[in-house]
Write an enzyme that holds these catalytic residues in place. Structure first.
Site, PDB file in Angstrom:
ATOM      1  NE  ARG A 163      -1.306  -8.454  12.036  1.00 24.28           N
ATOM      2  CZ  ARG A 163      -0.432  -9.374  12.453  1.00 24.28           C
ATOM      3  NH1 ARG A 163       0.155  -9.250  13.604  1.00 24.28           N
ATOM      4  NH2 ARG A 163      -0.168 -10.428  11.719  1.00 24.28           N
TER       5      ARG A 163
ATOM      6  CB  CYS B 201       5.602  10.155   3.349  1.00 29.98           C
ATOM      7  SG  CYS B 201       4.531  10.864   2.094  1.00 29.98           S
TER       8      CYS B 201
END
Ligand SMILES: *Cc1c(COP(=O)(O)O)cnc(C)c1O
Length: 414
Positions: free
Chosen positions: A310, A341
């Site tokens: 979110r 990453c």
């Protein structure tokens, strides 16, 4: 239901430190009492008027959560056959299921017809025709509502607004009357209701009431056409307080919605997701590293966008608390970074915390659209989930293993 006792954050009577020791991190922790209290807020506001609170499964679709709500008498709002099977496995009543979504596949419609769900919330003419043909060919009748797009602006994040003019959801309110007349003449179709859902995390009552008045005006016009409905479904979208949003008075709002359906004697359906589970959940994560760069200070933790997307997806704000308070330690302003990453992989930015490596953080209000939106990105096994009931804790989902992670895959032969 999440509070400090002797400087350690607890879920009900369970120490989050102990839970992390026992189950590892990242860990989703849910409070049963918080879910019960959210549930009661909805049902008490509906009072004695005929109603069904259909929990929106996508907010948190873990079986034990569905089971808990099923036992309380919840109906369910589903958007896929996967959610349908989850509800059935959790003991949910098929007669309390409404099926929403713009892209219902033929196999999904067929399965829902076979089960005999309460209502298909139809989102297009093409879907209506497909459903009619399927039901007719199976000698079944599909109970339907049309999902109306009342074209209201909700003031919520554009990605979670669904009731505006250019949204893909629902049927333009101007075209709905004609489509209802069409539906009335189709084989295999029985009209029972009307539905809308204007978006998510709406913290003001006005958009709900605007949409509701638009829907009720249509109910009147349908009645003039001799089309009598049994229920009105005002959808979900009830906002919660993540930060400093206005606190939506759900009870007052539902009383107003109820008043609109009382006179015509229609059953009231609601589809809350977030408001039933968001505040009942926290994501527990451990500090792996403290890192200082030219840009600032970072707390690098073992949960990120794979567990809770979110913040990067919607710019959502979640309160982040240190599980163990360290009164003597100077606090610093940190960005809370996940291990994934991607530059967007932050749980929060600019937060004042007194923490050291190995400490635990709790990302609050993570019970909705947390685990259910999680992924295996970066080949990260999915987190475990526990449900706390006072001093008792139940592991409701074990942590995914590396074998689970690769279980569906095949190497090339030779
Ligand atoms: C997502 C959704 C809901 C639930 O929304 P919340 O904001 O979680 O209450 C309800 N109905 C439909 C049709 C939805 O798509």
């Amino acid at each position: 239901m999440f509070d400090y006792r002797a400087r350690v954050l607890h879920a009900e009577s369970m120490s989050l430190e102990l839970l992390a020791q026992r189950f590892g991190t990242p860990l989703y922790v849910y409070s049963k009492a918080a879910m019960l209290s959210a549930w009661q807020r909805f049902t008490q506001a509906c009072g004695g008027h005929p109603h069904c609170v259909c929990y929106a499964v996508k907010a948190n679709s873990s079986l034990a959560i569905l089971q808990l709500l099923a036992k309380l008498g919840a109906g369910f709002d589903i958007v896929s056959v996967g959610e349908l099977e989850r509800v059935l496995r959790a003991g949910g009543n098929p007669g309390g299921i409404v099926f929403s979504g713009v892209g219902k596949r033929e196999d999904e419609l067929r399965r829902a017809l076979e089960i005999g769900i309460h209502c298909f919330n139809v989102e297009s003419e093409a879907e209506l025709l497909r459903l009619s043909a399927l039901a007719d060919s199976q000698g079944k009748t599909a109970a339907i509502a049309l999902r109306i797009n009342p074209q209201v602006e909700t003031g919520t994040h554009p990605h979670i607004a669904t009731g505006h003019r250019d949204a893909k959801f629902g049927i333009n309110s101007g075209l709905a009357e004609a489509l209802y007349r069409r539906a009335a003449s189709l084989p295999g179709i029985r009209i029972i209701g009307i539905a809308c859902h204007i978006g998510s995390q709406i913290t003001q009552p006005a958009p709900f009431l605007d949409a509701a008045r638009c829907v009720m005006a249509l109910v009147d016009r349908l009645l003039e056409n001799g089309i009598l409905l049994e229920h009105v479904d005002f959808g979900g979208g009830f906002g919660v307080r993540y930060q400093a949003e206005p606190r939506l008075d759900v009870s007052a709002l539902i009383s107003q919605l109820r008043a609109l359906v009382e006179k015509p004697g229609l059953k009231l359906l609601l589809e809350p997701g977030r408001a039933l589970v968001a505040e009942a959940g926290a994501l527990l994560t451990r500090v792996e590293y403290l890192k200082t760069t030219d840009q600032g200070r970072f707390v690098v933790v073992d949960a990120g966008m794979s567990e809770l997307i979110r913040p990067p997806l919607y710019g959502a704000w979640h309160e982040i608390r240190a599980v163990t308070l360290r009164p003597g330690m100077p606090s610093e302003i940190y960005d809370i970074a996940g291990p994934v990453c991607e530059s967007a992989d932050f749980l929060g930015r600019g937060r004042r915390l007194a923490v050291q490596t190995g400490d635990l953080l709790a990302v609050m209000d993570a019970g909705a659209y947390g685990f259910s939106m999680s992924s295996n990105y970066n080949s990260r096994p999915r987190a475990a989930e526990v449900l706390v009931d006072d001093e008792q804790v139940t592991l409701i989902r074990r942590r995914e293993t590396l074998d689970d992670l690769m279980a569906q895959e095949e190497l090339l032969s030779g």
